[in-house]
Design a protein around this motif. Sequence first.
Motif, PDB file in Angstrom:
ATOM      1  N   GLN A 101       0.830  -1.202   0.000  1.00  0.00           N
ATOM      2  CA  GLN A 101       0.000   0.000   0.000  1.00  0.00           C
ATOM      3  C   GLN A 101       0.867   1.256   0.000  1.00  0.00           C
ATOM      4  O   GLN A 101       0.606   2.216  -0.743  1.00  0.00           O
ATOM      5  N   LEU A 102       1.925   1.268   0.813  1.00  0.00           N
ATOM      6  CA  LEU A 102       2.813   2.428   0.850  1.00  0.00           C
ATOM      7  C   LEU A 102       3.527   2.622  -0.479  1.00  0.00           C
ATOM      8  O   LEU A 102       3.696   3.752  -0.952  1.00  0.00           O
ATOM      9  N   ALA A 103       3.955   1.522  -1.083  1.00  0.00           N
ATOM     10  CA  ALA A 103       4.629   1.614  -2.375  1.00  0.00           C
ATOM     11  C   ALA A 103       3.678   2.125  -3.443  1.00  0.00           C
ATOM     12  O   ALA A 103       4.060   2.935  -4.307  1.00  0.00           O
ATOM     13  N   ARG A 104       2.450   1.669  -3.385  1.00  0.00           N
ATOM     14  CA  ARG A 104       1.452   2.135  -4.345  1.00  0.00           C
ATOM     15  C   ARG A 104       1.191   3.633  -4.158  1.00  0.00           C
ATOM     16  O   ARG A 104       1.067   4.374  -5.129  1.00  0.00           O
ATOM     17  N   ASN A 105       1.138   4.083  -2.897  1.00  0.00           N
ATOM     18  CA  ASN A 105       0.952   5.506  -2.629  1.00  0.00           C
ATOM     19  C   ASN A 105       2.107   6.338  -3.175  1.00  0.00           C
ATOM     20  O   ASN A 105       1.933   7.519  -3.499  1.00  0.00           O
ATOM     21  N   ARG A 106       3.276   5.707  -3.271  1.00  0.00           N
ATOM     22  CA  ARG A 106       4.467   6.395  -3.783  1.00  0.00           C
ATOM     23  C   ARG A 106       4.523   6.344  -5.310  1.00  0.00           C
ATOM     24  O   ARG A 106       5.452   6.838  -5.924  1.00  0.00           O
ATOM     25  N   GLY A 107       3.524   5.717  -5.909  1.00  0.00           N
ATOM     26  CA  GLY A 107       3.482   5.654  -7.359  1.00  0.00           C
ATOM     27  C   GLY A 107       4.263   4.503  -7.961  1.00  0.00           C
ATOM     28  O   GLY A 107       4.561   4.524  -9.164  1.00  0.00           O
ATOM     29  N   LEU A 108       4.583   3.487  -7.167  1.00  0.00           N
ATOM     30  CA  LEU A 108       5.381   2.367  -7.665  1.00  0.00           C
ATOM     31  C   LEU A 108       4.491   1.291  -8.289  1.00  0.00           C
ATOM     32  O   LEU A 108       3.430   0.966  -7.760  1.00  0.00           O
ATOM     33  N   GLY A 109       4.958   0.718  -9.387  1.00  0.00           N
ATOM     34  CA  GLY A 109       4.282  -0.405 -10.010  1.00  0.00           C
ATOM     35  C   GLY A 109       4.778  -1.708  -9.421  1.00  0.00           C
ATOM     36  O   GLY A 109       5.986  -1.954  -9.365  1.00  0.00           O
ATOM     37  N   ILE A 110       3.858  -2.547  -8.957  1.00  0.00           N
ATOM     38  CA  ILE A 110       4.209  -3.812  -8.297  1.00  0.00           C
ATOM     39  C   ILE A 110       3.633  -4.946  -9.129  1.00  0.00           C
ATOM     40  O   ILE A 110       2.419  -5.082  -9.256  1.00  0.00           O
TER      41      ILE A 110
ATOM     42  N   MET B 198      11.965  18.769  -2.200  1.00  0.00           N
ATOM     43  CA  MET B 198      10.986  19.844  -2.140  1.00  0.00           C
ATOM     44  C   MET B 198       9.791  19.412  -1.299  1.00  0.00           C
ATOM     45  O   MET B 198       9.562  18.218  -1.074  1.00  0.00           O
ATOM     46  N   SER B 199       9.039  20.387  -0.850  1.00  0.00           N
ATOM     47  CA  SER B 199       7.770  20.147  -0.175  1.00  0.00           C
ATOM     48  C   SER B 199       6.674  20.719  -1.063  1.00  0.00           C
ATOM     49  O   SER B 199       6.649  21.934  -1.314  1.00  0.00           O
ATOM     50  N   ALA B 200       5.774  19.880  -1.544  1.00  0.00           N
ATOM     51  CA  ALA B 200       4.746  20.313  -2.478  1.00  0.00           C
ATOM     52  C   ALA B 200       3.590  19.328  -2.448  1.00  0.00           C
ATOM     53  O   ALA B 200       3.737  18.182  -1.997  1.00  0.00           O
ATOM     54  N   PRO B 201       2.419  19.715  -2.934  1.00  0.00           N
ATOM     55  CA  PRO B 201       1.274  18.812  -2.987  1.00  0.00           C
ATOM     56  C   PRO B 201       1.555  17.612  -3.897  1.00  0.00           C
ATOM     57  O   PRO B 201       2.411  17.669  -4.775  1.00  0.00           O
ATOM     58  N   PRO B 202       0.795  16.518  -3.694  1.00  0.00           N
ATOM     59  CA  PRO B 202       1.030  15.291  -4.475  1.00  0.00           C
ATOM     60  C   PRO B 202       0.982  15.501  -5.982  1.00  0.00           C
ATOM     61  O   PRO B 202       1.780  14.906  -6.718  1.00  0.00           O
ATOM     62  N   GLU B 203       0.072  16.341  -6.460  1.00  0.00           N
ATOM     63  CA  GLU B 203      -0.026  16.530  -7.913  1.00  0.00           C
ATOM     64  C   GLU B 203       1.223  17.207  -8.471  1.00  0.00           C
ATOM     65  O   GLU B 203       1.634  16.936  -9.601  1.00  0.00           O
ATOM     66  N   VAL B 204       1.851  18.078  -7.668  1.00  0.00           N
ATOM     67  CA  VAL B 204       3.098  18.711  -8.112  1.00  0.00           C
ATOM     68  C   VAL B 204       4.227  17.688  -8.125  1.00  0.00           C
ATOM     69  O   VAL B 204       5.045  17.644  -9.041  1.00  0.00           O
TER      70      VAL B 204
END
Length: 720
Positions: free
Chosen positions: A199-208, A444-450
């Motif tokens: 779940q954490l990896a998926r939140n980070r945008g990783l393909g599993i 950097m510190s920015a929103p997820p979309e950035v």
Amino acid sequence: MSERGDVTICDGTRPAGDLEGAAETTGLDALFAPRSIALVGASDDAARIGGRPLRYLRASGYQGRVYPVNPRRETVQGEQAWPAIAALPEVPDLALLAVPAAATRQAVEDCVAAGVKAAIIFAAGFAEMGEEGREEQARIVAIARAGGLRLLGPNCLGAADSSIGYYGTFSVMLDDGFLEPGPVAIVSQSGAYGSHVAQLARNRGLGIRHWITTGNECDVDMAEALRWVIDRDGVKVVMAYAEGVRNRALFFEALALARLRGIAVVLLKVGRSEVGAHAVGSHTAALAGSDGVFDAICRQYGVHRARSTAEQIDIAYAIARAGLPRGNRLGIFSMSGGLGIQMADDGDEAGLAVTPMPEAAQAELKALLPYASPVNPIDATAQAMTDLPLMTRYIQVVLEQGGYDVFVAILGTTPALPSYSARLAEALEAAGPGGEGLIRAVTMSAPPEVVRAYEQRGFLVFEDSVALTRALGALVRFTESFALARAARPAPAALPVPITASGTLSERTAKQVLAEAGMPFPDERLATTPEEAAAAADAIGYPVVVKICSPQIAHKTEVGGVIVNLKDAAAVQEAAATVLERARAALPDAVIEGVLVAPMIGGGVEVIAGVSVDATLGPVVMFGLGGVLVEVLKDVTFRAVPFDAAEARRMIAETTAGKVLQGVRGAPPADIAALAETLAALSRFAAANEDRLAGVDINPLKVMQTGEGVVPLDALVLLS
């Protein structure tokens, strides 16, 4: 594969090509990439354990056949239900057993009778519950093995392959959506941890792609699952979680193959197993805490042992998105001198080289921004933010002329500002990708979309600079490790003939068996009387040492059994009589073979070498600083056996002893090459005798000046 493992693949013990396809992983394709599935205990309630796998498989687009098995229903979730596996129109590759523990044995028998290749047992209530559960689990395993059925679990969450829509699991993590295929594989003994890290990896945008949990490991264990995923195309990094290692031979083989194929293994191991052979009188056994042994074996095989889940995710993220760097040169671009210096410190600690820009490039940067600092860290000051095209050109010079393997831009909170976010990203991207294989990253510190927008432009994005530099340091170590694995190595030396001695060995017998295995020892003579001792000293030459020789006296100084620097025959006779008398008084029942007369060896650096037998990882060679304070200093490292001299050199370099051996305060360098050959010979001795060996100590082991070899002064061999 034998438990002993003539295929224990340590560095330099087997030709690289032999690793390909070496593992016996029969039936694992049916477990982890099945073409057809029977769900035994299928439920019409899609929220139950017996209902979730069917719901997931239908929604994921799995192309194989799925057969719900439930004798009490004609349909399950709108699909035809079958009364038993025997009634199915075909034999499925895999059976998902979503039945209670009490019904599991019958389900396994039904699978065997039908010829099913593999089964996943979801139910708990087996070995983890005590003796009765262990016995029932053993009965189930016996039935499966007799019928050629591979088992995953029990007490596990199952497995998945997102590339084919296969989800043999009831994990609620899939309620938020399915895994996206990618270069990451997850192998976890714990189902809860496997779901959590996925779940954490998926939140980070990783393909599993591959996700496997092994639970109680009644049959397929973490090592075998790890070996299977390492053989899959497209896997770049494996996140593994282990509480123990059941099959060390296959575990080592999997790690060696991953290293050879350039697949990064990032492993989180919890718990501390007991030391395998805490033999009385052995320094090596006292120093060989299993956690330290595990750490050293990870280094031996190029595995990164993560200390936290966050660290494990960070490294997997960096590898999956950016691959591995060519080298360790780090270029830092900042608009704040303090932040740049902080990252330089963190990078240096992580093993990255913060090398200065070439002088010509510095001059060009100085011309662009006269008040900036163009060395490295490269501080462009806040002026760069007022002229983004100028910043683009500035970074372009850094990328094209700096010669860096990794480039990091410290952006702070600026990307979060709507007025700057897109423009800043465009300015960075316009500077170009740099040379081939360059890794580009930003903090950097920015929103997820950035963050996603920067990632789409090819940048690694971290909020914390320490986490970034640690991840980059791990990537560099993977690069170095993989290069070593690919380097040509001489053919492995043959193992020596196993020893035939039995019982507790005296120092003389221990030295004889070690010498036969290729370790050098000085000329020593055994004497049974003071007169024989004097004659032996005359033959050897003065000065000499006299030592008691008894299988029951491991530490001779504790009974006054050593007298040194004897310069004539009369002194030797007196010393021999004295140590014999002291030994008999201290241990009247000890077997006294006599006294050893040995040359007095001066100079050299004292180190210790030995062998300990870890309960989980088998025999390991230990090396470190020697002397009487060895257990206080604990400057030691370990290697699984056998290994070659090249690996022994890496082992030596990990210790403070390795630095001392290079020469300090004007002392000449020691014979590290001879020491490496001795450690490699000791590893072969340990591998040849692992079934009988409880421990070995060679302490002190004197390493003389370059070209003069090594001189072991004392040896202890303990048999199990």
